[in-house]
Each structure stands twice: as C-alpha cells, then as structure tokens.
Design a protein around this motif. Structure first.
Motif, PDB file in Angstrom:
ATOM      1  N   ARG A 121      17.436 -10.776  -8.089  1.00 52.43           N
ATOM      2  CA  ARG A 121      16.476 -11.714  -8.677  1.00 52.43           C
ATOM      3  C   ARG A 121      15.170 -11.656  -7.897  1.00 52.43           C
ATOM      4  N   LEU A 122      14.058 -11.628  -8.627  1.00 45.61           N
ATOM      5  CA  LEU A 122      12.744 -11.530  -7.990  1.00 45.61           C
ATOM      6  C   LEU A 122      12.297 -12.898  -7.484  1.00 45.61           C
ATOM      7  N   LEU A 123      11.984 -12.945  -6.192  1.00 44.15           N
ATOM      8  CA  LEU A 123      11.494 -14.185  -5.588  1.00 44.15           C
ATOM      9  C   LEU A 123       9.978 -14.177  -5.425  1.00 44.15           C
ATOM     10  N   GLY A 124       9.403 -12.982  -5.308  1.00 46.34           N
ATOM     11  CA  GLY A 124       7.958 -12.884  -5.107  1.00 46.34           C
ATOM     12  C   GLY A 124       7.582 -11.514  -4.581  1.00 46.34           C
ATOM     13  N   ILE A 125       6.443 -11.453  -3.894  1.00 46.56           N
ATOM     14  CA  ILE A 125       5.916 -10.199  -3.363  1.00 46.56           C
ATOM     15  C   ILE A 125       6.147 -10.145  -1.858  1.00 46.56           C
ATOM     16  N   GLU A 126       6.815  -9.101  -1.404  1.00 46.26           N
ATOM     17  CA  GLU A 126       7.030  -8.924   0.035  1.00 46.26           C
ATOM     18  C   GLU A 126       5.775  -8.331   0.663  1.00 46.26           C
ATOM     19  N   THR A 127       5.273  -7.220   0.105  1.00 49.51           N
ATOM     20  CA  THR A 127       4.096  -6.543   0.643  1.00 49.51           C
ATOM     21  C   THR A 127       3.285  -5.949  -0.502  1.00 49.51           C
ATOM     22  N   LEU A 128       1.998  -6.261  -0.532  1.00 46.12           N
ATOM     23  CA  LEU A 128       1.099  -5.652  -1.512  1.00 46.12           C
ATOM     24  C   LEU A 128       0.663  -4.290  -0.994  1.00 46.12           C
ATOM     25  N   LEU A 129       0.784  -3.264  -1.834  1.00 49.60           N
ATOM     26  CA  LEU A 129       0.424  -1.910  -1.409  1.00 49.60           C
ATOM     27  C   LEU A 129      -1.039  -1.830  -0.984  1.00 49.60           C
ATOM     28  N   ASP A 130      -1.275  -1.199   0.151  1.00 46.69           N
ATOM     29  CA  ASP A 130      -2.630  -0.939   0.644  1.00 46.69           C
ATOM     30  C   ASP A 130      -3.009   0.484   0.227  1.00 46.69           C
ATOM     31  N   LYS A 131      -3.731   0.612  -0.871  1.00 47.55           N
ATOM     32  CA  LYS A 131      -4.086   1.936  -1.380  1.00 47.55           C
ATOM     33  C   LYS A 131      -5.016   2.675  -0.423  1.00 47.55           C
ATOM     34  N   ALA A 132      -5.906   1.941   0.212  1.00 45.67           N
ATOM     35  CA  ALA A 132      -6.840   2.577   1.153  1.00 45.67           C
ATOM     36  C   ALA A 132      -6.100   3.210   2.325  1.00 45.67           C
ATOM     37  N   ALA A 133      -4.967   2.627   2.719  1.00 49.07           N
ATOM     38  CA  ALA A 133      -4.209   3.173   3.842  1.00 49.07           C
ATOM     39  C   ALA A 133      -3.671   4.564   3.524  1.00 49.07           C
ATOM     40  N   ILE A 134      -3.301   4.800   2.262  1.00 53.06           N
ATOM     41  CA  ILE A 134      -2.809   6.120   1.866  1.00 53.06           C
ATOM     42  C   ILE A 134      -3.936   7.145   1.974  1.00 53.06           C
ATOM     43  N   VAL A 135      -5.126   6.743   1.522  1.00 51.63           N
ATOM     44  CA  VAL A 135      -6.288   7.630   1.641  1.00 51.63           C
ATOM     45  C   VAL A 135      -6.531   7.978   3.104  1.00 51.63           C
ATOM     46  N   ARG A 136      -6.546   6.959   3.966  1.00 54.00           N
ATOM     47  CA  ARG A 136      -6.809   7.198   5.391  1.00 54.00           C
ATOM     48  C   ARG A 136      -5.751   8.114   6.012  1.00 54.00           C
ATOM     49  N   ASP A 137      -4.486   7.877   5.673  1.00 58.84           N
ATOM     50  CA  ASP A 137      -3.406   8.693   6.241  1.00 58.84           C
ATOM     51  C   ASP A 137      -3.579  10.166   5.870  1.00 58.84           C
ATOM     52  N   TRP A 138      -3.894  10.429   4.613  1.00 58.30           N
ATOM     53  CA  TRP A 138      -4.046  11.826   4.176  1.00 58.30           C
ATOM     54  C   TRP A 138      -5.280  12.464   4.795  1.00 58.30           C
ATOM     55  N   GLN A 139      -6.352  11.681   4.946  1.00 60.34           N
ATOM     56  CA  GLN A 139      -7.549  12.229   5.583  1.00 60.34           C
ATOM     57  C   GLN A 139      -7.290  12.550   7.049  1.00 60.34           C
ATOM     58  N   MET A 158     -11.278   3.981  -3.216  1.00 55.62           N
ATOM     59  CA  MET A 158     -12.221   4.948  -3.772  1.00 55.62           C
ATOM     60  C   MET A 158     -13.433   5.125  -2.871  1.00 55.62           C
ATOM     61  N   GLU A 159     -13.857   4.049  -2.227  1.00 51.76           N
ATOM     62  CA  GLU A 159     -15.008   4.144  -1.321  1.00 51.76           C
ATOM     63  C   GLU A 159     -14.690   5.028  -0.117  1.00 51.76           C
ATOM     64  N   LEU A 160     -13.435   4.994   0.343  1.00 55.80           N
ATOM     65  CA  LEU A 160     -13.021   5.829   1.465  1.00 55.80           C
ATOM     66  C   LEU A 160     -12.792   7.280   1.063  1.00 55.80           C
ATOM     67  N   ALA A 161     -12.380   7.489  -0.180  1.00 55.11           N
ATOM     68  CA  ALA A 161     -12.011   8.832  -0.636  1.00 55.11           C
ATOM     69  C   ALA A 161     -13.196   9.790  -0.570  1.00 55.11           C
ATOM     70  N   ASP A 162     -12.896  11.072  -0.458  1.00 53.12           N
ATOM     71  CA  ASP A 162     -13.953  12.085  -0.440  1.00 53.12           C
ATOM     72  C   ASP A 162     -14.585  12.236  -1.822  1.00 53.12           C
ATOM     73  N   ILE A 163     -13.780  12.058  -2.861  1.00 54.74           N
ATOM     74  CA  ILE A 163     -14.271  12.090  -4.240  1.00 54.74           C
ATOM     75  C   ILE A 163     -13.640  10.920  -4.982  1.00 54.74           C
ATOM     76  N   ALA A 164     -14.466  10.090  -5.615  1.00 46.79           N
ATOM     77  CA  ALA A 164     -13.986   8.922  -6.343  1.00 46.79           C
ATOM     78  C   ALA A 164     -14.229   9.119  -7.839  1.00 46.79           C
ATOM     79  N   VAL A 165     -13.175   8.950  -8.620  1.00 38.47           N
ATOM     80  CA  VAL A 165     -13.243   9.167 -10.062  1.00 38.47           C
ATOM     81  C   VAL A 165     -12.909   7.865 -10.781  1.00 38.47           C
ATOM     82  N   ALA A 166     -13.868   7.362 -11.565  1.00 41.51           N
ATOM     83  CA  ALA A 166     -13.641   6.154 -12.366  1.00 41.51           C
ATOM     84  C   ALA A 166     -13.029   6.555 -13.702  1.00 41.51           C
ATOM     85  N   ALA A 167     -11.869   5.982 -14.001  1.00 42.35           N
ATOM     86  CA  ALA A 167     -11.163   6.283 -15.244  1.00 42.35           C
ATOM     87  C   ALA A 167     -11.503   5.217 -16.284  1.00 42.35           C
TER      88      ALA A 167
END
Length: 212
Positions: A121-139, A158-167
């Motif tokens: 049963r879902l109680l709530g959110i444990e951790t919200l994904l940090d998308k910027a952290a993935i960018v930093r790790d790969w860089q 997107m601001e951290l990324a080397d190339i940012a693409v708006a969909a």
C-alpha cells in the motif's frame, strides 16, 4: 561518449500519466489542474507532486501500474533509445511502483522516485528523484550529456546538461525549459533526426581520435 537522458511524461509518453490514472479511477478534474500548473511551473513541482500522490495513494498500486503500462509512447523516440540503449536513460519524477510495468516497454535504464510502501500500500513519497544529480554523475565520468524534457522540474537538469532539448511534442514546454533549451522541437521526426546527428558526430569524432 554522449549520453541521452529523457524525461518520461509528455516527452516519451503521448500524454501525462497522472491525469490518465485519475481519469481511469474517476477523479480526473483536480488532477488535471494540478498537473498542468506543475508542468508550466505555476506552482512548485514538489508541492504539486505531493498533492497528486495524495489524491492517488489509496488506489491499488498494481492496478495503477497496469493502467500506465498501456499509455501510448512516441515510437520514434523508443526506436532511437533501442538503437542507443547503452547510452540512454529515462529520468522520471513518477513513482517506481507506478511506472515499473511501463518501464518494461522502454529499452534502457529508468530512474524514478522512490515510494513509501507498506504491505503493498502506498503511504507517500520516500525520495523525489534528483534529475540534475544524474546529469552531474555522468559528466563526472567524462560523458557529454543531452537532456530531453518539457516540464519545469526538468529545467535544473537541462541547465546543467551539455545540450538541452525542449520537447514540445505533447504540449508547450514550461518557460523555464525554453529559457535553457538549445533546441526546441514540436515534431518527433525532427527531434530524432537531430539526436541521431549528434550521436553520429560523437561516434565519428571518437573514431578519428582513437583509430584502431
């Protein structure tokens, strides 16, 4: 190496997933408003996401996952990911327990927010994904990173990324996304063509720099 990170909702999917869940269970009106305002950045994403999860948390987790499994995807982008699966990932703020079945249809690693569960049963959110952290790790690993997204919660990554693409293929991207975007696409074929060109440029450069 060049790596591509894709947002999920409204970028790979032809519609936003949380309103689809709400519509299936007959609670769509408030959800649609909260989602639209969050995507456009009119209210903070975290606050909106908490409210949307609260609206949906009494729903059966497995049934929600089944509903999202059938959500339509942009096949052109899925095809691109299949061709470059080792260089692609999906980063979604959505909960892993809800998108786990949908992720089976996407041929790359999928990062998602962690749910707080108790006996299924879902109680709530444990951790919200940090998308910027993935960018930093790969860089840090020496990769050039492309981030493709549409919502206000994509803007920092997107601001951290080397190339940012708006969909802009499902709806107009948030202004914060457009402000940092190097490219803005409203057509899937054009987006795929450009991504293919960037990836082939990287391959050609690598082969020239490191001949066998």
């Amino acid at each position: 190496m060049t790596k591509c990170i894709f947002d999920l909702d409204g970028t790979l999917t032809r519609e936003e997933s949380l309103p689809r869940i709400a519509e299936h269970f007959g609670i769509g009106s408030e959800m649609e408003t909260l989602t639209r305002e969050a995507v456009l950045g009119k209210i903070p994403f975290w606050a909106s996401f908490q409210k949307r999860v609260h609206l949906l948390k009494t729903l059966p987790v497995r049934e929600v996952a089944d509903v999202l499994y059938d959500i339509p995807l942009y096949e052109g982008l899925i095809g691109f990911i299949a061709r470059y699966s080792g260089s692609c990932a999906v980063a979604t703020s959505n909960l892993s327990c809800w998108v786990e079945r949908l992720a089976e249809r996407i041929p790359c690693e999928v990062y998602a927010s962690a749910p707080k569960l108790e006996e299924g049963r879902l109680l709530g959110i444990e951790t919200l994904l940090d998308k910027a952290a993935i960018v930093r790790d790969w860089q840090r690993e020496g990769h050039r990173v492309i981030f493709i997204g549409d919502g206000s919660n994509d803007a920092s990554a997107m601001e951290l990324a080397d190339i940012a693409v708006a969909a802009g293929i499902t709806h107009r991207p948030a202004e914060a996304v457009l402000d940092v975007a190097d490219y803005h696409f409203q057509d899937v074929d054009n987006m795929v063509e450009t991504l293919e060109h960037i990836m082939s440029e990287t391959t050609d450069r690598s082969e020239t720099t490191n001949p066998e």
